[in-house]
Design a protein around this motif. Sequence first.
Motif, PDB file in Angstrom:
ATOM      1  N   UNK A   1      28.810 -28.932  13.781  1.00 53.18           N
ATOM      2  CA  UNK A   1      29.291 -27.548  14.346  1.00 53.18           C
ATOM      3  C   UNK A   1      30.711 -27.479  13.654  1.00 53.18           C
ATOM      4  N   UNK A   2      30.975 -26.200  13.076  1.00 54.77           N
ATOM      5  CA  UNK A   2      32.036 -25.928  12.300  1.00 54.77           C
ATOM      6  C   UNK A   2      32.603 -24.722  12.836  1.00 54.77           C
ATOM      7  N   UNK A   3      34.202 -24.960  12.774  1.00 58.77           N
ATOM      8  CA  UNK A   3      35.232 -23.877  12.871  1.00 58.77           C
ATOM      9  C   UNK A   3      35.819 -23.741  11.408  1.00 58.77           C
ATOM     10  N   UNK A   4      35.872 -22.603  11.164  1.00 63.83           N
ATOM     11  CA  UNK A   4      36.570 -22.181   9.684  1.00 63.83           C
ATOM     12  C   UNK A   4      37.522 -21.045   9.862  1.00 63.83           C
ATOM     13  N   UNK A   5      38.750 -21.475   9.261  1.00 68.26           N
ATOM     14  CA  UNK A   5      39.740 -20.465   9.486  1.00 68.26           C
ATOM     15  C   UNK A   5      40.085 -20.171   8.117  1.00 68.26           C
ATOM     16  N   UNK A   6      40.241 -18.762   7.881  1.00 62.74           N
ATOM     17  CA  UNK A   6      40.515 -18.172   6.565  1.00 62.74           C
ATOM     18  C   UNK A   6      41.980 -18.159   6.413  1.00 62.74           C
ATOM     19  N   UNK A   7      42.244 -18.916   5.095  1.00 64.67           N
ATOM     20  CA  UNK A   7      43.626 -19.011   4.632  1.00 64.67           C
ATOM     21  C   UNK A   7      44.037 -17.915   3.586  1.00 64.67           C
ATOM     22  N   UNK A   8      43.283 -17.459   2.949  1.00 70.01           N
ATOM     23  CA  UNK A   8      43.638 -16.364   2.011  1.00 70.01           C
ATOM     24  C   UNK A   8      42.226 -15.428   1.907  1.00 70.01           C
ATOM     25  N   UNK A   9      42.689 -14.096   1.735  1.00 71.44           N
ATOM     26  CA  UNK A   9      41.442 -13.265   1.192  1.00 71.44           C
ATOM     27  C   UNK A   9      41.154 -12.414   2.419  1.00 71.44           C
ATOM     28  N   UNK A  10      40.293 -11.363   2.077  1.00 70.08           N
ATOM     29  CA  UNK A  10      39.751 -10.525   3.431  1.00 70.08           C
ATOM     30  C   UNK A  10      38.740 -10.727   3.730  1.00 70.08           C
TER      31      UNK A  10
ATOM     32  N   UNK B   1      35.346  -3.461   5.546  1.00 71.68           N
ATOM     33  CA  UNK B   1      36.388  -4.668   4.971  1.00 71.68           C
ATOM     34  C   UNK B   1      35.669  -5.358   4.129  1.00 71.68           C
ATOM     35  N   UNK B   2      34.339  -5.236   4.218  1.00 71.18           N
ATOM     36  CA  UNK B   2      33.551  -6.349   3.137  1.00 71.18           C
ATOM     37  C   UNK B   2      33.315  -5.829   1.965  1.00 71.18           C
ATOM     38  N   UNK B   3      34.490  -5.322   1.447  1.00 68.35           N
ATOM     39  CA  UNK B   3      34.058  -4.608   0.130  1.00 68.35           C
ATOM     40  C   UNK B   3      33.601  -6.068  -0.955  1.00 68.35           C
ATOM     41  N   UNK B   4      32.828  -5.605  -1.907  1.00 73.65           N
ATOM     42  CA  UNK B   4      32.270  -6.549  -2.900  1.00 73.65           C
ATOM     43  C   UNK B   4      33.195  -7.064  -3.624  1.00 73.65           C
ATOM     44  N   UNK B   5      32.790  -8.186  -4.157  1.00 73.91           N
ATOM     45  CA  UNK B   5      33.717  -9.093  -5.093  1.00 73.91           C
ATOM     46  C   UNK B   5      34.885  -9.454  -4.413  1.00 73.91           C
ATOM     47  N   UNK B   6      35.028  -9.766  -3.468  1.00 70.18           N
ATOM     48  CA  UNK B   6      36.095 -10.127  -2.814  1.00 70.18           C
ATOM     49  C   UNK B   6      36.196 -11.760  -2.680  1.00 70.18           C
ATOM     50  N   UNK B   7      37.346 -12.451  -2.695  1.00 68.27           N
ATOM     51  CA  UNK B   7      37.292 -14.022  -2.684  1.00 68.27           C
ATOM     52  C   UNK B   7      38.164 -14.170  -1.435  1.00 68.27           C
ATOM     53  N   UNK B   8      37.683 -15.299  -0.895  1.00 69.72           N
ATOM     54  CA  UNK B   8      38.540 -15.816   0.391  1.00 69.72           C
ATOM     55  C   UNK B   8      38.424 -17.376   0.317  1.00 69.72           C
ATOM     56  N   UNK B   9      39.437 -18.201   0.749  1.00 64.93           N
ATOM     57  CA  UNK B   9      39.696 -19.347   0.757  1.00 64.93           C
ATOM     58  C   UNK B   9      39.821 -19.833   2.399  1.00 64.93           C
ATOM     59  N   UNK B  10      38.947 -20.786   2.747  1.00 64.81           N
ATOM     60  CA  UNK B  10      38.882 -21.044   4.191  1.00 64.81           C
ATOM     61  C   UNK B  10      39.141 -22.788   4.218  1.00 64.81           C
ATOM     62  N   UNK B  11      39.784 -23.070   5.683  1.00 65.29           N
ATOM     63  CA  UNK B  11      39.730 -24.404   5.864  1.00 65.29           C
ATOM     64  C   UNK B  11      38.749 -24.515   7.124  1.00 65.29           C
ATOM     65  N   UNK B  12      38.222 -25.702   6.865  1.00 69.20           N
ATOM     66  CA  UNK B  12      36.939 -25.995   7.672  1.00 69.20           C
ATOM     67  C   UNK B  12      37.007 -27.207   8.417  1.00 69.20           C
ATOM     68  N   UNK B  13      36.622 -27.356   9.799  1.00 66.60           N
ATOM     69  CA  UNK B  13      36.680 -28.692  10.388  1.00 66.60           C
ATOM     70  C   UNK B  13      35.416 -28.721  11.270  1.00 66.60           C
ATOM     71  N   UNK B  14      34.920 -29.882  11.377  1.00 66.47           N
ATOM     72  CA  UNK B  14      33.556 -29.716  12.002  1.00 66.47           C
ATOM     73  C   UNK B  14      33.333 -31.208  12.735  1.00 66.47           C
ATOM     74  N   UNK B  15      32.178 -31.105  13.366  1.00 70.83           N
ATOM     75  CA  UNK B  15      31.816 -32.421  14.092  1.00 70.83           C
ATOM     76  C   UNK B  15      30.322 -32.455  13.786  1.00 70.83           C
TER      77      UNK B  15
END
Lengths: 393, 190
Positions: free
Chosen positions: A384-393, A206-220
């Motif tokens: 400490x973070x939790x990251x949720x993928x919003x877009x991309x592979x 799944x980890x093809x090169x040149x891919x982009x992802x957008x993520x939402x992160x929350x942390x303490x």
Amino acid sequence: MSPNEFDRLLREKFDNEMVTFNPDQWKRLASALPKEKNRKLIYIKLGSIAAALVLLGFGFLYFNDSNNSIASVDKIEATPKASIIVSPDLKNDSPIKLNEPTAKTTISTPLKLDNLTSSTSIVKKNSTKSLHQNTISIKSLETQLAIQEPQVTHGFSETSEKFILSKHDDVVNSSNQKIKEQISNSALSKTIQIADKELEIEDVKLLASKRTSINLTGGVNYGSLNLGYMASISAKQNLSDKLFIEGSIGFLQNQEVVSSNMSSSQYSQILNNSNRGRPAKFSESPSGIYFLQLAPMVGYEIFKNLSVGAGADIQRNLEGTIDNRAIVATEYGFKMIPIWDAGVTTKAEIGLNRQLKAGIVYREGLNNLLSGTQNYYNRRYVQVQLKLKLYGK
Amino acid sequence: MLSYSEQDIILGCKENKRVFQEALFKQYHSLFLKICARYAIDNEDTEQLLHDGFLKIFTHIEEYKFAGSFEGWMKRIVVNNCLDYVKSKDTRNALNTKYALPVEEVNTSFSASNVLKDIAFKDLLKLIQTLPPTTRMVFNLAVFEGYAHKEIASLLKISEGTSSWHLHEARKTLQKLILKSSKEVNYESK
């Protein structure tokens, strides 16, 4: 011949025919199946995660012993609207002397800055009358007690020592409990199992090169400026199968900061003893310190679900200005909260599933290094973070 | 070779262990190959269908919760894979060029049991493979997989009457083809 009879004969013909096993067919199928779990590799991966946890533990211990610890609310209650009357002539009549029994009040009763007078060497480390000695943390008090224990003249009664030490033990126990809870409650322990499972599916590229992802992160944050919270949005771009760059823009809040505000020039005057005779006034203290964060990073995927990275971290204090900036009282004197806070970060991130990742970030402030002074408060923290993928592979 | 219980094999396959996957493949490959052969155009496609069917079994085995027959569960996967293959446009085009031409009327009051015993399995398979696509699917589902006309109608999106007609046509055509094939063999042997 009836249809049923015809069907029965056909079925028998098929049932009685045995097709010989073709090993090539199996080889072809086996090569298409997900790779079998390599036990050794899994142990290495689990070992790496365990080592990372141990390092994190040491990091916490080191962090707790840091020279950057600030006086907490439990140890001192500084009135936000306090003003300091700076007088060069009050060398001998300052009411605050550690060598006198009045030193007890720095621990058992709130320190009232309104009533405080001190010499112009207020922030010099070795001054026996300096304010910062009255704002020392429990840890340094403990050290001081250990050294000064035989000297009754210090005014620390046995009762007050016990009180301090038991209070310290409570804090330590509470801190240890927090760390244990963080480790046990954090997704890391669960992640080990999930990662173990997901690492089996190695053929799925799944980890093809040149891919982009957008993520939402929350942390303490757990750090030198007490607890804080972070929310950010980040973009990740793979440069190759393993190497990636990531940039995030976020918002940070630090809570429960014992600080007051003053201008940079006032701070300099206090620092350089150039404001003789004039009071340095504190304005209202903020309830929290807010930062806008920009953090570019370069990362590398060690395993499919485990990546590490390092990068820069630029933060802008949204409340601070040159004329009105937060000052924090530390055991080494007053330190300025940077308006522009430059730092470096290192990060370890573990995939919990395809959409969610858990990460640990360590940040070290660089303002003192860059300015060649020790005037800035080093905002060092573990996040400490939790990251949720919003877009991309 | 070590023998494993069905449960051991299933659990082993769920853990993606090759030894159990190979055991499962060896145990069922003959049965599933014959199913695939009834739907495929040729040997190459038969092997591909078998390959894809087993791949689906192994990748979806986590979904099998030990409810019902494991063989039945696998068989459904293999048959559905074959139906998808037959339904595909490319396969349909290929099949339409190969299926049996109308067979001239012959006397079918022959001793089918004797003829069927004599005919080679491969030849019988070839005769089935010459049936028109829908007729072949209905025939396979009804005779070999044991589906009722209602199920076939639902699966192939045709009426029950049409399903019944296809089955009748398949039997009639196959009997004629078998007899013709038998006569040709007899004629050649003379």
